[in-house]
Design a protein around this motif. Structure first.
Motif, PDB file in Angstrom:
ATOM      1  N   GLU A   1      39.960  45.445  46.504  1.00 38.93           N
ATOM      2  CA  GLU A   1      39.783  44.026  46.031  1.00 38.93           C
ATOM      3  C   GLU A   1      39.355  42.971  46.985  1.00 38.93           C
ATOM      4  O   GLU A   1      38.669  42.065  46.638  1.00 38.93           O
ATOM      5  CB  GLU A   1      40.985  43.607  45.054  1.00 38.93           C
ATOM      6  CG  GLU A   1      41.199  44.694  43.877  1.00 38.93           C
ATOM      7  CD  GLU A   1      42.464  44.440  43.265  1.00 38.93           C
ATOM      8  OE1 GLU A   1      42.613  44.666  41.929  1.00 38.93           O
ATOM      9  OE2 GLU A   1      43.355  43.887  43.969  1.00 38.93           O
ATOM     10  N   GLU A   2      40.223  43.093  47.857  1.00 36.99           N
ATOM     11  CA  GLU A   2      39.757  41.875  49.108  1.00 36.99           C
ATOM     12  C   GLU A   2      38.319  42.069  49.422  1.00 36.99           C
ATOM     13  O   GLU A   2      37.746  40.948  49.759  1.00 36.99           O
ATOM     14  CB  GLU A   2      40.577  42.407  50.301  1.00 36.99           C
ATOM     15  CG  GLU A   2      40.613  41.138  51.401  1.00 36.99           C
ATOM     16  CD  GLU A   2      41.500  41.568  52.511  1.00 36.99           C
ATOM     17  OE1 GLU A   2      41.493  40.771  53.593  1.00 36.99           O
ATOM     18  OE2 GLU A   2      42.472  42.478  52.439  1.00 36.99           O
ATOM     19  N   LYS A   3      37.732  43.197  49.676  1.00 39.28           N
ATOM     20  CA  LYS A   3      36.307  43.571  50.252  1.00 39.28           C
ATOM     21  C   LYS A   3      35.460  42.884  49.187  1.00 39.28           C
ATOM     22  O   LYS A   3      34.483  42.199  49.555  1.00 39.28           O
ATOM     23  CB  LYS A   3      35.943  44.946  50.363  1.00 39.28           C
ATOM     24  CG  LYS A   3      36.568  45.319  51.772  1.00 39.28           C
ATOM     25  CD  LYS A   3      36.390  46.802  52.024  1.00 39.28           C
ATOM     26  CE  LYS A   3      36.758  47.563  53.236  1.00 39.28           C
ATOM     27  NZ  LYS A   3      36.382  49.018  53.562  1.00 39.28           N
ATOM     28  N   GLU A   4      35.819  43.133  47.786  1.00 39.86           N
ATOM     29  CA  GLU A   4      34.800  42.754  46.828  1.00 39.86           C
ATOM     30  C   GLU A   4      35.047  41.393  46.773  1.00 39.86           C
ATOM     31  O   GLU A   4      33.863  40.705  46.649  1.00 39.86           O
ATOM     32  CB  GLU A   4      35.263  43.273  45.482  1.00 39.86           C
ATOM     33  CG  GLU A   4      34.637  43.074  44.317  1.00 39.86           C
ATOM     34  CD  GLU A   4      33.128  43.534  44.364  1.00 39.86           C
ATOM     35  OE1 GLU A   4      32.302  43.104  43.626  1.00 39.86           O
ATOM     36  OE2 GLU A   4      32.986  44.672  45.098  1.00 39.86           O
ATOM     37  N   ALA A   5      36.104  40.723  46.779  1.00 44.67           N
ATOM     38  CA  ALA A   5      35.937  39.258  46.641  1.00 44.67           C
ATOM     39  C   ALA A   5      35.495  38.519  47.776  1.00 44.67           C
ATOM     40  O   ALA A   5      34.702  37.520  47.672  1.00 44.67           O
ATOM     41  CB  ALA A   5      37.663  38.753  46.672  1.00 44.67           C
ATOM     42  N   GLN A   6      35.671  39.084  48.870  1.00 45.32           N
ATOM     43  CA  GLN A   6      34.897  38.495  50.367  1.00 45.32           C
ATOM     44  C   GLN A   6      33.300  38.548  50.029  1.00 45.32           C
ATOM     45  O   GLN A   6      32.620  37.712  50.138  1.00 45.32           O
ATOM     46  CB  GLN A   6      35.448  39.054  51.411  1.00 45.32           C
ATOM     47  CG  GLN A   6      36.797  38.673  51.921  1.00 45.32           C
ATOM     48  CD  GLN A   6      37.165  39.532  53.031  1.00 45.32           C
ATOM     49  OE1 GLN A   6      36.593  40.552  53.334  1.00 45.32           O
ATOM     50  NE2 GLN A   6      38.299  39.026  53.834  1.00 45.32           N
ATOM     51  N   SER A   7      33.084  39.717  49.676  1.00 47.78           N
ATOM     52  CA  SER A   7      31.491  39.878  49.400  1.00 47.78           C
ATOM     53  C   SER A   7      30.965  38.957  48.223  1.00 47.78           C
ATOM     54  O   SER A   7      29.824  38.471  48.595  1.00 47.78           O
ATOM     55  CB  SER A   7      31.163  41.327  49.160  1.00 47.78           C
ATOM     56  OG  SER A   7      30.127  41.647  48.483  1.00 47.78           O
ATOM     57  N   GLN A   8      31.548  38.790  47.189  1.00 43.80           N
ATOM     58  CA  GLN A   8      31.207  37.980  46.190  1.00 43.80           C
ATOM     59  C   GLN A   8      31.088  36.180  46.751  1.00 43.80           C
ATOM     60  O   GLN A   8      30.442  35.569  46.166  1.00 43.80           O
ATOM     61  CB  GLN A   8      32.011  38.011  45.113  1.00 43.80           C
ATOM     62  CG  GLN A   8      31.883  39.438  44.238  1.00 43.80           C
ATOM     63  CD  GLN A   8      30.570  39.819  44.103  1.00 43.80           C
ATOM     64  OE1 GLN A   8      29.705  38.982  43.352  1.00 43.80           O
ATOM     65  NE2 GLN A   8      29.931  40.919  44.311  1.00 43.80           N
ATOM     66  N   LEU A   9      32.236  35.826  47.346  1.00 46.62           N
ATOM     67  CA  LEU A   9      32.222  34.686  48.270  1.00 46.62           C
ATOM     68  C   LEU A   9      31.032  34.345  48.810  1.00 46.62           C
ATOM     69  O   LEU A   9      30.407  33.410  48.603  1.00 46.62           O
ATOM     70  CB  LEU A   9      33.385  34.548  48.782  1.00 46.62           C
ATOM     71  CG  LEU A   9      34.651  33.927  48.210  1.00 46.62           C
ATOM     72  CD1 LEU A   9      35.811  34.025  49.034  1.00 46.62           C
ATOM     73  CD2 LEU A   9      34.455  32.494  47.527  1.00 46.62           C
TER      74      LEU A   9
END
Length: 467
Positions: free
Chosen positions: A103-111
């Motif tokens: 989830e952390e990787k996904e959130a950073q990527s989307q940011l």
């Protein structure tokens, strides 16, 4: 915490049934059951109903602030809608809520993606303000690959396409915007006017009706509707007259079309194209050639005008010109059987014209009626009857001329033989006939004595004496 993948994988083909069960949970169970809301949102997403899922995801987050899976999914939806600030807020809160590694990787990527979209949107708006429509389109293309549901950006790109003279691309974006934004009367109005400018009156009428369904008092849509409806009625009426073979009346209707909409060149071109067709079919070759030529000055590759002008050239016995038009038309539509047959006919007629032309012999046009043919024949038969000549040389010349006149009358007064000749085949030419047989008119003068030039039947009646 419920993993989204595990819920979606179990739904299978029972989405509608599951939604009913979830609804019942709200009615009979706990209205604050965030898991039930999440399940229904996941079902909506799996069914492709993202708009319906968004309120449920928002409800989940209200009930359980640290539900990171719901925040991530809502952030994805907001990003697709082009709500970049709201999406960024969700992704940042995911990072602050003790997320899993994935989830952390996904959130950073989307940011990172959201920041890039913010930059591109600023570039697109600046380019549009500076009338750099190509630059704006380049940026908008990249944004809309991510923000696919952003109706405002699609409308902005549509404006750029309009400015760049690409109305069909604009229509595509506006159609998407009309579905993404509720009651989007402006999009329907623009789509209708664009179709109208393109000459597609039927689609224009259909789209402006959609505008009036949303707002029957919409002033611009109603005024445009009246104009399109009037034009559409004229064109439909003209086409019906053409189908009935009433070409003069159809021509008048299309002249009215041009008067009704003089400012849109497409309707002038299409009207002249159909008038050209009417003149050609009505066997008015001079008028057809004139109007078809006007169309071809504006659209040199207009296949319909080329075909109709070629038909008119055939009537005028301008075979070289007809062949040229058919060949040009064939370059643009090589599979058109009508063009192929017309070209073959023109080539046969050109070859035939270099031999014996029965129409020229009688001095009549190719569209002459039978009465005109008989009248011309009688006049010439009287003039060239060999008994009128005493000099042997003149008599021989008259005999040959007389035989040609009789042959012309025989062929052109017989519907079947005339059709063969009009198609480029001489029914009295042995070379044109299978099996040979010779020309029955190539005989001596003696065999022609005793005919009546005033008869409409066979040549042998009685001897005609001159003093």
């Amino acid at each position: 915490m419920v993993a989204p993948g595990s819920v979606t994988s179990r739904l299978g083909s029972v989405f509608p049934f599951l939604l009913v069960l979830v609804d019942l949970q709200y009615e009979d169970g706990d209205p604050d059951n965030y898991v039930a809301y999440y399940r229904r949102a996941t079902a909506f997403l799996a069914m492709g109903k993202s708009k319906a899922a968004l309120p449920d995801l928002t409800k989940v987050i209200e009930l359980k602030m640290d539900f990171t899976a719901a925040r991530l999914q809502r952030g994805h939806l907001l990003l697709k809608q082009g709500k970049l600030d709201e999406a960024e807020d969700d992704f940042k809160k995911v990072l602050k809520s003790n997320p899993s590694e994935n989830e952390e990787k996904e959130a950073q990527s989307q940011l990172i993606k959201s920041d890039e979209m913010q930059r591109l949107r600023s570039q697109a708006l600046d380019a549009f303000e500076n009338s750099d429509y190509i630059g704006a389109i380049t940026s908008l293309d990249k944004i809309l690959e991510v923000c696919v549901w952003d109706a405002d950006l699609r409308e902005l790109r549509a404006e750029c396409f309009i400015k760049e003279g690409e109305p069909r691309k604009a229509i595509s974006d506006l159609k998407a915007a009309s579905k993404l934004k509720n009651d989007n009367t402006e999009a329907f109005y623009k789509i209708s006017t664009l179709y109208y400018q393109l000459g597609d009156h039927e689609l224009s009428l259909s789209e402006v009706r959609e505008c009036l369904k949303l707002d029957q008092d919409h002033k611009r849509c109603f005024a445009h509707y009246k104009q399109v409806k009037k034009l559409n009625k004229l064109i439909e009426s003209a086409e019906e007259l053409i189908r009935d073979g009433r070409y003069t009346d159809a021509t008048s209707k299309y002249e009215s079309v041009m008067k009704t909409e003089p400012s849109v060149s497409e309707y002038t071109i299409r009207s002249k194209e159909r008038i050209c067709h009417c003149f050609s079919k009505d066997e008015k070759p001079v008028e057809a050639i004139r109007v078809c030529s006007e169309v071809l000055q504006m659209e040199p590759d207009n296949v319909n005008a080329l075909k109709d002008r070629a038909e008119a050239y055939l009537i005028e016995e301008m075979y070289d010109e007809a062949i040229q038009d058919y060949e040009t038309a064939q370059e643009h539509n090589e599979n058109d059987q009508q063009i192929r047959e017309g070209l073959e006919k023109a080539q046969r007629l050109l070859k035939q014209s270099q031999k014996r032309d029965y129409y020229k012999i009688l001095g009549v046009k190719r569209n002459a009626k039978k009465q005109e043919i008989i009248k011309a024949y009688r006049k010439l038969a009287m003039q060239w009857h060999p008994d009128n000549f005493q000099n042997e040389e003149e008599k021989k010349k008259a005999e040959k001329k007389f035989i040609d006149i009789a042959a012309a009358k025989e062929v052109l007064s017989d519907p079947e033989m005339r059709k063969k000749f009009d198609d480029g085949e001489d029914p009295l030419d042995a070379e044109s006939q299978q099996g040979g047989g010779g020309n029955p008119f190539h005989r001596s003068w003696n065999s022609w004595q005793g005919f009546n030039p005033f008869s409409s039947g066979g040549p042998f009646r009685f001897k005609f004496h001159f003093n």
